[in-house]
Enzyme design. Structure first.
Site, PDB file in Angstrom:
ATOM      1  N   ARG A 130       0.837  -1.197   0.000  1.00  0.00           N
ATOM      2  CA  ARG A 130       0.000   0.000   0.000  1.00  0.00           C
ATOM      3  C   ARG A 130       0.874   1.250   0.000  1.00  0.00           C
ATOM      4  O   ARG A 130       1.003   1.959   0.992  1.00  0.00           O
ATOM      5  CB  ARG A 130      -0.932  -0.016   1.214  1.00  0.00           C
ATOM      6  N   GLN A 135      -0.256   1.959  -6.734  1.00  0.00           N
ATOM      7  CA  GLN A 135      -1.704   2.106  -6.804  1.00  0.00           C
ATOM      8  C   GLN A 135      -2.290   1.533  -8.085  1.00  0.00           C
ATOM      9  O   GLN A 135      -3.405   1.015  -8.083  1.00  0.00           O
ATOM     10  CB  GLN A 135      -2.086   3.584  -6.671  1.00  0.00           C
ATOM     11  N   ASP A 138      -3.171  -2.099  -7.503  1.00  0.00           N
ATOM     12  CA  ASP A 138      -3.909  -2.426  -6.285  1.00  0.00           C
ATOM     13  C   ASP A 138      -5.288  -2.993  -6.628  1.00  0.00           C
ATOM     14  O   ASP A 138      -6.281  -2.271  -6.751  1.00  0.00           O
ATOM     15  CB  ASP A 138      -4.048  -1.180  -5.411  1.00  0.00           C
ATOM     16  N   SER A 141      -8.179  -2.644  -3.677  1.00  0.00           N
ATOM     17  CA  SER A 141      -8.915  -1.382  -3.631  1.00  0.00           C
ATOM     18  C   SER A 141      -9.936  -1.306  -4.758  1.00  0.00           C
ATOM     19  O   SER A 141     -11.069  -0.844  -4.564  1.00  0.00           O
ATOM     20  CB  SER A 141      -7.936  -0.202  -3.726  1.00  0.00           C
ATOM     21  N   TYR A 236      -5.151   2.525   8.320  1.00  0.00           N
ATOM     22  CA  TYR A 236      -6.058   1.430   8.636  1.00  0.00           C
ATOM     23  C   TYR A 236      -6.490   1.530  10.092  1.00  0.00           C
ATOM     24  O   TYR A 236      -5.737   1.956  10.959  1.00  0.00           O
ATOM     25  CB  TYR A 236      -5.394   0.075   8.402  1.00  0.00           C
TER      26      TYR A 236
END
Length: 541
Positions: A130, A135, A138, A141, A236
């Site tokens: 992460r 990204q 990912d 997500s 998180y």
């Protein structure tokens, strides 16, 4: 090298015709199994038009690089002899092949060991670090976004009314009340989908830093200060303490009793804590709907049965579906295919059709679960690339206290920084004195103008410094209008007989013009990011 896209039996496919064309453009031969994309609405002819070859399923499994949506079920007894046929895929995966799939390595150590024994180099799309640079890979997500959207679609199908309020000749109907627990990727997607349907949305998250994100989606933040955690370092949420959990449950009880739709998304490291008790469900109105997105982790609701639709004794529908992304196969496949293509592109810098992913790259290492016959899971922790704090040499460190009679040590480090506020205060005071002298020496008709200028500076500073970052772009558009007024005023004064006035007018016009054109250019570029059809995956789509 040849990339194979087998038919793994589900509705999803990890390569669409568009991403297949990207892979072909990188120099690869692409073999797609017959009917692999049918479940997502992609016919074999579309793959052939993109440059792929449609082959039997077994031939796709024997490619150099095999991409599937989820790794096949491999028996723990599988060893060097090969992968045994399981619920997904045959044992045609050859020795030394590269596998790209969602593997869930933390939950399936036997599978990872079997892949290593086979000599397979396995990259887990669901183990992407992460970090910002990763990204585009990912998958988690992306799938969470789809799941959040689909959760609202499922709730709308179950709910016995409309989400938006209606005004008719026969009367009015109120909008639906939606309560979302958790404002991660899935939660924000659910908030956006429910809001777009016209519902009144309220949302709660134990992380206080996401409140602004909830409000930016048009929802109302439910606050329970006793349940709030400290600002998280990794973004998180962590497990709640007993007191925090009790405070959160009190908030949930109040909100669920008034809600028509409840969407729960709370997962803590893959485990679903209980957020909706059976007592809360009993207090909800008949016909209400709970969509438990944490069902794969056991469920947030005590009545959730993973994979099932349950109706409580008082008529509340509890949906524990675990395949929500699969229920939107076309767009989910597009997202999966884009992630696979981005990974292959990362390992093909020369566009020569040879996959050469750098094992020392932190992104690649985080995704690699097996290679060269070894199990490489879990990966080493990702180092944060932050500049180290400067450390003074030991010889430069001075004692905190000096001996009696000794000379006072000169201030260093923090001591020199402590002098800055005093220096700033002196400079501000000096500036105020000079400004007062300038006003005193000015003609009487100029004092009013200088006073307005000073007040405008002060008010402008406090207004702009308190504007949310999300509003900086529209604020810039407003400053363009102000600069336009300055430009008009400067142009009117350029013809003045006073050379000082003319010089100032020219400078004002030049600076205002730069601000206007620069501001509109930046605004145009930012609005282009949200324009439908803007390229998002590097393929021109």
């Amino acid at each position: 090298m040849r990339i194979g896209i087998p038919d793994d039996g589900g509705p999803l496919v990890p390569a669409t015709p568009t991403t297949t064309a990207r892979l072909v453009g990188l120099g690869y031969d692409v073999s797609v199994a017959t009917g692999a994309g049918a479940g997502a609405g992609f016919p074999d002819t579309a793959y052939e038009a993109a440059g792929a070859v449609v082959v039997p399923d077994g031939e796709a499994w024997s490619a150099d690089v095999v991409a599937i949506t989820r790794a096949p079920d491999v028996l723990a007894a599988s060893g060097p002899a090969g992968l045994r046929p399981g619920a997904r895929g045959p044992d045609g995966l050859r020795i030394g092949a590269v596998l790209i799939a969602q593997i869930a390595p933390a939950a399936r150590p036997d599978l990872v060991r079997a892949l290593a024994n086979r000599g397979v180099t396995a990259f887990a799309l669901d183990a992407v670090p992460r970090i910002s640079r990763a990204q585009s890979l990912d998958v988690l997500s992306a799938l969470s976004n789809v799941a959040g959207y689909r959760a609202v679609v499922e709730a709308a199908a179950e709910f016995g009314g409309m989400f938006s309020g209606q005004v008719t000749a026969a009367g009015t109907t109120p909008p639906a009340n939606v309560f979302v627990i958790g404002a991660g990727v899935a939660g924000l997607a659910a908030i956006g989908a429910a809001g777009s349907l016209g519902a009144q949305v309220r949302a709660f998250d134990v992380r206080p830093e996401v409140a602004e994100q909830i409000e930016s989606m048009g929802a109302t933040v439910v606050r329970a200060d006793d349940a709030a955690q400290q600002v998280s370092a990794d973004g998180y949420a962590s497990a709640l303490t007993t007191d925090q959990e009790a405070a959160a449950l009190r908030a949930y009880a109040v909100e669920t009793a008034a809600a028509d739709i409840v969407v729960t998304t709370a997962l803590v490291r893959g485990t679903a804590p209980t957020t909706i008790t059976a007592e809360m469900v009993a207090n909800m109105r008949p016909g209400s709907v709970i969509v438990d997105l944490a069902a794969p982790g056991g469920g947030n609701c005590e009545l959730t049965v993973p994979g099932e639709r349950v109706v409580s004794a008082n008529g509340v529908v509890v949906l524990g579906y675990t395949d929500l992304p699969d229920r939107m196969p076309r767009h989910t496949s597009e997202l999966l295919g884009t992630a696979v293509a981005n990974l292959v592109q990362l390992g093909t810098p020369n566009r020569d059709g040879r996959l050469a992913l750098d094992p020392d790259d932190v992104v690649v290492r985080g995704m690699t679960v097996a290679a060269r016959g070894e199990v490489l899971w879990p990966p080493p922790p990702v180092a944060v690339s932050a500049p180290a704090s400067p450390v003074r040499p030991a010889s430069a460190v001075e004692p905190a206290e000096t001996a009696p009679g000794s000379r006072q040590a000169r201030p260093t480090g923090a001591g020199s920084r402590q002098a800055h506020p005093a220096t700033r205060a002196v400079l501000l005071g000096l500036g105020a004195v000079l400004a007062a002298l300038a006003v005193a020496a000015s003609p009487a008709d100029q004092v009013a103008h200088l006073t307005v200028l000073a007040l405008a500076v002060v008010v402008g500073f406090y207004v702009i410094s308190h504007v949310s970052h999300a509003l900086h772009t529209p604020l810039m558009s407003q400053t363009n209008a102000i600069s336009g007024i300055i430009l008009v005023g400067g142009m009117l004064q350029i013809g003045s007989s006073d050379p000082v006035v003319t010089t100032l007018a020219v400078l004002a016009s030049a600076v205002a013009s730069i601000n206007i054109f620069g501001g509109f250019l930046v605004t145009h570029r930012m609005l282009g990011m949200f324009r439908r059809g803007a390229p998002t995956d590097g393929s021109g789509r």
